[in-house]
Design a protein around this motif. Structure first.
Motif, PDB file in Angstrom:
ATOM      1  N   HIS A   1       0.809  -1.225   0.000  1.00 13.31           N
ATOM      2  CA  HIS A   1       0.000   0.000   0.000  1.00 13.31           C
ATOM      3  C   HIS A   1       0.842   1.273   0.000  1.00 13.31           C
ATOM      4  O   HIS A   1       0.294   2.371  -0.130  1.00 13.31           O
ATOM      5  CB  HIS A   1      -0.919   0.021   1.229  1.00 13.31           C
ATOM      6  N   GLU A   2       2.160   1.144   0.159  1.00 11.65           N
ATOM      7  CA  GLU A   2       3.028   2.320   0.248  1.00 11.65           C
ATOM      8  C   GLU A   2       3.612   2.632  -1.131  1.00 11.65           C
ATOM      9  O   GLU A   2       4.490   1.919  -1.623  1.00 11.65           O
ATOM     10  CB  GLU A   2       4.154   2.041   1.248  1.00 11.65           C
ATOM     11  N   PRO A   3       3.144   3.708  -1.791  1.00 11.47           N
ATOM     12  CA  PRO A   3       3.583   4.005  -3.170  1.00 11.47           C
ATOM     13  C   PRO A   3       5.090   4.189  -3.307  1.00 11.47           C
ATOM     14  O   PRO A   3       5.662   3.819  -4.333  1.00 11.47           O
ATOM     15  CB  PRO A   3       2.831   5.303  -3.503  1.00 11.47           C
ATOM     16  N   ASP A   4       5.742   4.754  -2.295  1.00 15.17           N
ATOM     17  CA  ASP A   4       7.171   5.032  -2.405  1.00 15.17           C
ATOM     18  C   ASP A   4       8.010   3.771  -2.523  1.00 15.17           C
ATOM     19  O   ASP A   4       9.155   3.812  -2.986  1.00 15.17           O
ATOM     20  CB  ASP A   4       7.648   5.846  -1.197  1.00 15.17           C
ATOM     21  N   LEU A   5       7.466   2.638  -2.102  1.00 21.29           N
ATOM     22  CA  LEU A   5       8.231   1.393  -2.144  1.00 21.29           C
ATOM     23  C   LEU A   5       8.267   0.780  -3.531  1.00 21.29           C
ATOM     24  O   LEU A   5       9.136  -0.030  -3.832  1.00 21.29           O
ATOM     25  CB  LEU A   5       7.637   0.372  -1.171  1.00 21.29           C
ATOM     26  N   ARG A   6       7.331   1.155  -4.376  1.00 21.82           N
ATOM     27  CA  ARG A   6       7.228   0.492  -5.681  1.00 21.82           C
ATOM     28  C   ARG A   6       8.513   0.622  -6.480  1.00 21.82           C
ATOM     29  O   ARG A   6       8.966  -0.342  -7.105  1.00 21.82           O
ATOM     30  CB  ARG A   6       6.054   1.052  -6.462  1.00 21.82           C
ATOM     31  N   SER A   7       9.126   1.790  -6.475  1.00 22.14           N
ATOM     32  CA  SER A   7      10.349   1.991  -7.255  1.00 22.14           C
ATOM     33  C   SER A   7      11.518   1.185  -6.685  1.00 22.14           C
ATOM     34  O   SER A   7      12.442   0.827  -7.406  1.00 22.14           O
ATOM     35  CB  SER A   7      10.716   3.480  -7.289  1.00 22.14           C
ATOM     36  N   LYS A   8      11.462   0.870  -5.397  1.00 23.92           N
ATOM     37  CA  LYS A   8      12.559   0.133  -4.765  1.00 23.92           C
ATOM     38  C   LYS A   8      12.493  -1.363  -5.041  1.00 23.92           C
ATOM     39  O   LYS A   8      13.471  -2.077  -4.838  1.00 23.92           O
ATOM     40  CB  LYS A   8      12.548   0.383  -3.254  1.00 23.92           C
ATOM     41  N   ILE A   9      11.330  -1.844  -5.471  1.00 23.90           N
ATOM     42  CA  ILE A   9      11.186  -3.272  -5.737  1.00 23.90           C
ATOM     43  C   ILE A   9      10.658  -3.498  -7.149  1.00 23.90           C
ATOM     44  O   ILE A   9       9.880  -4.403  -7.403  1.00 23.90           O
ATOM     45  CB  ILE A   9      10.263  -3.943  -4.698  1.00 23.90           C
ATOM     46  N   ALA A  10      11.122  -2.652  -8.068  1.00 27.68           N
ATOM     47  CA  ALA A  10      10.654  -2.739  -9.449  1.00 27.68           C
ATOM     48  C   ALA A  10      11.355  -3.856 -10.216  1.00 27.68           C
ATOM     49  O   ALA A  10      10.841  -4.337 -11.222  1.00 27.68           O
ATOM     50  CB  ALA A  10      10.879  -1.407 -10.162  1.00 27.68           C
ATOM     51  N   GLY A  11      12.533  -4.271  -9.754  1.00 26.42           N
ATOM     52  CA  GLY A  11      13.293  -5.290 -10.469  1.00 26.42           C
ATOM     53  C   GLY A  11      12.703  -6.686 -10.308  1.00 26.42           C
ATOM     54  O   GLY A  11      11.992  -6.974  -9.345  1.00 26.42           O
ATOM     55  N   GLN A  12      13.007  -7.554 -11.269  1.00 25.03           N
ATOM     56  CA  GLN A  12      12.475  -8.910 -11.249  1.00 25.03           C
ATOM     57  C   GLN A  12      12.915  -9.677 -10.009  1.00 25.03           C
ATOM     58  O   GLN A  12      12.121 -10.382  -9.385  1.00 25.03           O
ATOM     59  CB  GLN A  12      12.916  -9.660 -12.504  1.00 25.03           C
ATOM     60  N   GLU A  13      14.185  -9.567  -9.629  1.00 28.24           N
ATOM     61  CA  GLU A  13      14.679 -10.311  -8.482  1.00 28.24           C
ATOM     62  C   GLU A  13      13.941  -9.933  -7.210  1.00 28.24           C
ATOM     63  O   GLU A  13      13.533 -10.798  -6.425  1.00 28.24           O
ATOM     64  CB  GLU A  13      16.181 -10.072  -8.304  1.00 28.24           C
ATOM     65  N   GLN A  14      13.731  -8.627  -6.987  1.00 24.53           N
ATOM     66  CA  GLN A  14      13.036  -8.181  -5.780  1.00 24.53           C
ATOM     67  C   GLN A  14      11.586  -8.656  -5.765  1.00 24.53           C
ATOM     68  O   GLN A  14      11.072  -9.059  -4.722  1.00 24.53           O
ATOM     69  CB  GLN A  14      13.090  -6.649  -5.657  1.00 24.53           C
ATOM     70  N   GLN A  15      10.932  -8.620  -6.912  1.00 20.28           N
ATOM     71  CA  GLN A  15       9.528  -9.018  -6.956  1.00 20.28           C
ATOM     72  C   GLN A  15       9.360 -10.519  -6.764  1.00 20.28           C
ATOM     73  O   GLN A  15       8.436 -10.969  -6.069  1.00 20.28           O
ATOM     74  CB  GLN A  15       8.890  -8.559  -8.265  1.00 20.28           C
ATOM     75  N   VAL A  16      10.241 -11.318  -7.351  1.00 19.72           N
ATOM     76  CA  VAL A  16      10.171 -12.759  -7.153  1.00 19.72           C
ATOM     77  C   VAL A  16      10.447 -13.098  -5.689  1.00 19.72           C
ATOM     78  O   VAL A  16       9.789 -13.950  -5.093  1.00 19.72           O
ATOM     79  CB  VAL A  16      11.158 -13.495  -8.075  1.00 19.72           C
TER      80      VAL A  16
END
Length: 214
Positions: free
Chosen positions: A180-195
């Motif tokens: 729910h925190e919009p600022d975090l989206r850019s920090k976990i945009a990469g494939q490795e972070q999302q997986v």
């Protein structure tokens, strides 16, 4: 513009045939995806309780692995790419605390999933919106999201009503990990972070489903 990051875990019913050597399968759909699209990733468990090696298929060619390293308590898992590079470690806090942590090498954000009772009540009440079957996603100890079961038709964008309610009863629910925190989206945009984040959610989901009625 949509700012939330979301992962919906759709478990393949036991009545459907699974690939050889697969005990359970979860298809994960990302933000804005319809359940009719190809999933963002597919988790295939060789053992239903995740005490072996879980294959993670990302597209038609890529397969990563989530390997159980410790079978005591709530367990410990290592996430490896298809090049055998370790990109994450997931560990539990103990069978009674319902908590799991994700450690990603080089990341400046540490994620964990925790029982709502262990987090500030007012913040969690607002985020959960009345849901009681849920965990809270924390980033560096701060509530930033939830892992909650949601009715299937919510993912299809259908309106509420009697027929919609009846369909929800028939089709059941899926676990959904929302940030729910919009600022975090850019920090976990990469494939490795999302997986890695989806793997954290899966570990918690499997443990919860084995300890409660489905």
């Amino acid at each position: 513009m949509e700012t939330n990051l979301s992962f919906r875990f759709v478990k393949t019913p036991g009545s459907m045939p699974l690939p050889p050597g697969v005990a359970r399968q979860f298809k994960v759909f990302g933000t804005g995806q319809s359940l009719e699209e190809a999933p963002a990733m597919v988790f295939e468990l060789d053992k239903p309780h995740m005490r072996g090696v879980t294959s993670i298929r990302i597209g038609p060619q890529t397969a990563w692995a989530l390997e159980c390293k410790s079978r005591s308590g709530t367990g410990s898992w290592q996430l490896r790419t298809d090049a055998d590079v370790s990109i994450g470690q997931i560990g539990g806090r103990g069978p009674l605390k319902q908590g799991w942590q994700l450690e990603v090498p080089g990341s400046n954000v540490q994620f964990s999933l925790a029982n709502p009772d262990s987090v500030a009540k007012q913040t969690v009440r607002t985020m959960l919106g009345g849901d009681t079957e849920a965990l809270v996603l924390l980033a560096d100890g701060n509530p930033v999201g939830t892992l909650v079961r949601k009715h299937r038709d919510q993912a299809e964008g259908k309106k509420a009503g009697l027929l919609s309610g009846l369909k929800r009863f028939v089709t059941g629910r899926d676990w959904v990990l929302d940030i729910h925190e919009p600022d975090l989206r850019s920090k976990i945009a990469g494939q490795e972070q999302q997986v890695a984040l989806a793997a954290l959610g899966l570990v918690a989901i499997v443990s919860l489903e084995l300890s409660t009625a489905d």
